[in-house]
Each structure stands twice: as C-alpha cells, then as structure tokens.
Design a protein around this motif. Sequence first.
Motif, PDB file in Angstrom:
ATOM      1  N   PHE A 119       0.840  -1.098  -0.161  1.00 17.77           N
ATOM      2  CA  PHE A 119       0.118  -0.050  -0.098  1.00 17.77           C
ATOM      3  C   PHE A 119       0.935   1.292  -0.133  1.00 17.77           C
ATOM      4  N   ALA A 120       2.071   1.120   0.937  1.00 19.62           N
ATOM      5  CA  ALA A 120       2.726   2.336   0.698  1.00 19.62           C
ATOM      6  C   ALA A 120       3.532   2.455  -0.323  1.00 19.62           C
ATOM      7  N   ARG A 121       4.022   1.389  -1.149  1.00 19.01           N
ATOM      8  CA  ARG A 121       4.690   1.572  -2.431  1.00 19.01           C
ATOM      9  C   ARG A 121       3.653   2.233  -3.313  1.00 19.01           C
ATOM     10  N   LEU A 122       2.340   1.680  -3.320  1.00 17.88           N
ATOM     11  CA  LEU A 122       1.501   2.064  -4.357  1.00 17.88           C
ATOM     12  C   LEU A 122       1.123   3.671  -4.342  1.00 17.88           C
ATOM     13  N   GLN A 123       1.206   4.030  -2.989  1.00 20.86           N
ATOM     14  CA  GLN A 123       1.151   5.571  -2.515  1.00 20.86           C
ATOM     15  C   GLN A 123       2.326   6.324  -3.058  1.00 20.86           C
ATOM     16  N   ASN A 124       3.194   5.382  -3.481  1.00 22.27           N
ATOM     17  CA  ASN A 124       4.823   6.328  -3.624  1.00 22.27           C
ATOM     18  C   ASN A 124       5.182   6.808  -2.574  1.00 22.27           C
ATOM     19  N   ASP A 125       4.890   6.705  -1.265  1.00 25.62           N
ATOM     20  CA  ASP A 125       5.432   7.198  -0.050  1.00 25.62           C
ATOM     21  C   ASP A 125       6.585   6.566   0.253  1.00 25.62           C
ATOM     22  N   SER A 126       7.931   7.111  -0.281  1.00 19.47           N
ATOM     23  CA  SER A 126       9.153   6.665   0.050  1.00 19.47           C
ATOM     24  C   SER A 126       9.531   6.831   1.674  1.00 19.47           C
ATOM     25  N   LEU A 127       8.977   7.745   2.146  1.00 17.01           N
ATOM     26  CA  LEU A 127       9.370   7.699   3.766  1.00 17.01           C
ATOM     27  C   LEU A 127       8.522   6.821   4.491  1.00 17.01           C
ATOM     28  N   TRP A 128       7.244   6.281   4.065  1.00 20.21           N
ATOM     29  CA  TRP A 128       6.689   5.213   4.789  1.00 20.21           C
ATOM     30  C   TRP A 128       7.386   3.977   4.437  1.00 20.21           C
ATOM     31  N   VAL A 129       7.618   3.718   3.116  1.00 22.64           N
ATOM     32  CA  VAL A 129       8.377   2.652   2.696  1.00 22.64           C
ATOM     33  C   VAL A 129       9.443   2.432   3.434  1.00 22.64           C
ATOM     34  N   GLY A 130      10.338   3.431   3.562  1.00 21.66           N
ATOM     35  CA  GLY A 130      11.667   3.548   4.378  1.00 21.66           C
ATOM     36  C   GLY A 130      11.584   2.970   5.738  1.00 21.66           C
ATOM     37  N   GLU A 131      10.193   3.690   6.309  1.00 22.77           N
ATOM     38  CA  GLU A 131      10.158   3.074   7.703  1.00 22.77           C
ATOM     39  C   GLU A 131       9.656   1.739   8.039  1.00 22.77           C
ATOM     40  N   LEU A 132       8.831   1.376   6.988  1.00 22.86           N
ATOM     41  CA  LEU A 132       8.725  -0.143   7.032  1.00 22.86           C
ATOM     42  C   LEU A 132       9.706  -0.953   6.905  1.00 22.86           C
ATOM     43  N   ILE A 133      10.479  -0.761   5.895  1.00 25.79           N
ATOM     44  CA  ILE A 133      11.589  -1.552   5.778  1.00 25.79           C
ATOM     45  C   ILE A 133      12.592  -1.841   6.825  1.00 25.79           C
ATOM     46  N   ARG A 134      12.869  -0.531   7.438  1.00 23.28           N
ATOM     47  CA  ARG A 134      13.931  -0.325   8.521  1.00 23.28           C
ATOM     48  C   ARG A 134      13.417  -0.988   9.622  1.00 23.28           C
ATOM     49  N   GLU A 135      12.086  -0.826  10.216  1.00 23.41           N
ATOM     50  CA  GLU A 135      11.641  -1.317  11.354  1.00 23.41           C
ATOM     51  C   GLU A 135      11.062  -2.783  11.407  1.00 23.41           C
ATOM     52  N   CYS A 136      10.305  -2.959  10.577  1.00 27.22           N
ATOM     53  CA  CYS A 136       9.550  -4.313  10.220  1.00 27.22           C
ATOM     54  C   CYS A 136      10.641  -5.368   9.738  1.00 27.22           C
ATOM     55  N   LEU A 137      11.554  -5.120   8.995  1.00 30.20           N
ATOM     56  CA  LEU A 137      12.415  -6.090   8.314  1.00 30.20           C
ATOM     57  C   LEU A 137      13.969  -5.958   8.614  1.00 30.20           C
ATOM     58  N   LEU A 138      14.337  -4.771   8.791  1.00 28.79           N
ATOM     59  CA  LEU A 138      15.786  -4.572   9.088  1.00 28.79           C
ATOM     60  C   LEU A 138      16.164  -4.773  10.479  1.00 28.79           C
ATOM     61  N   ALA A 139      15.367  -4.154  11.320  1.00 34.55           N
ATOM     62  CA  ALA A 139      15.466  -4.156  12.768  1.00 34.55           C
ATOM     63  C   ALA A 139      15.265  -5.319  13.283  1.00 34.55           C
ATOM     64  N   SER A 140      14.547  -6.262  12.746  1.00 31.90           N
ATOM     65  CA  SER A 140      14.293  -7.475  13.241  1.00 31.90           C
ATOM     66  C   SER A 140      15.601  -8.511  13.137  1.00 31.90           C
ATOM     67  N   GLN A 141      16.671  -7.999  12.413  1.00 31.80           N
ATOM     68  CA  GLN A 141      17.929  -8.635  12.410  1.00 31.80           C
ATOM     69  C   GLN A 141      18.614  -8.791  13.523  1.00 31.80           C
ATOM     70  N   GLN A 142      18.610  -7.609  14.386  1.00 34.16           N
ATOM     71  CA  GLN A 142      19.135  -7.414  15.700  1.00 34.16           C
ATOM     72  C   GLN A 142      18.780  -8.300  16.794  1.00 34.16           C
ATOM     73  N   ALA A 143      17.507  -8.475  16.697  1.00 34.08           N
ATOM     74  CA  ALA A 143      16.910  -9.294  17.803  1.00 34.08           C
ATOM     75  C   ALA A 143      17.249 -10.608  17.879  1.00 34.08           C
TER      76      ALA A 143
END
Length: 143
Positions: A119-143
Amino acid sequence: MLDVHIDDFYMDCAAILLSGLRAFPRQQPLFIEDISGPDTVDEFGLHSPRHMAALGAVQWLQEEGFIRFSNINRQDSVDDFVLTSKAFTRLIPPVENHYLRDHNGALTDATPVFQVLEFARLQNDSLWVGELIRECLLASQQA
C-alpha cells in the motif's frame, strides 16, 4: 531527511521482496528493469546508475539472507529468485498499529506487513516504505 538514493534503495527492496512474495515459494526469474524501470545502455554497453542501484539492492538482499538466486544474467536479471524463510516470516505478521497511517480504513491492525508495504509503495510514499523496511524487516535482524 535521507538522500534520494537511500529512498530509492528502500523502494527497490520493497519491490524485490513483494515480487518474491507474490510467487512464493516458487522460484522465478527477476528482471532488474521490473524494479528500476526501463533502462538504456550507453555507447559502451553500460547500464544506467539507477539500473545498477537496483541490481545492488538485489545483491545486498541476498548477502543479508533475505533472498536467494542462482546467478546474475548480464546484469539484466537473476535466475531462480525466491524469498528466504527470514524474509517470508518478517513479511507475514500483522503490522504494529504505529506503522499504520490514516488511509480511510484501508488498513487495519490485523493487516500483514507485506500489505502495508505494498500500500505504501503504491502510494509512492518513500518515507513510509523506508520506515517499514527499516523497522519491520531490518531491525528484526538485531533481535
């Protein structure tokens, strides 16, 4: 605010991961132009910087264990592309409420990460996409 190339990187990662999820668990070819858009090579046969950045995102996701593929074909595509279990398990849980934005009820607290990301990608909302990638995918690596 992040540089535009980082925003493009997050958008590329979203496109790559969502493409893999659509075909999961089937392996498929992944064409770099499907991520970066149309590309024309220069007089020396070199791809554009935008195309190479998208290819770099594919390679980075592989190195970080989010995707697998067998080989790169002339920087145009990768063969046998598939998500790993690591990526799949981070894309399917419900997203936390604070990552939902007010979009007239289009998203609920039971919406999986991948649907919010799409949905964020279709909205072309790069800030929202970045937040989701960082927090939901990449931040999970550290856990």
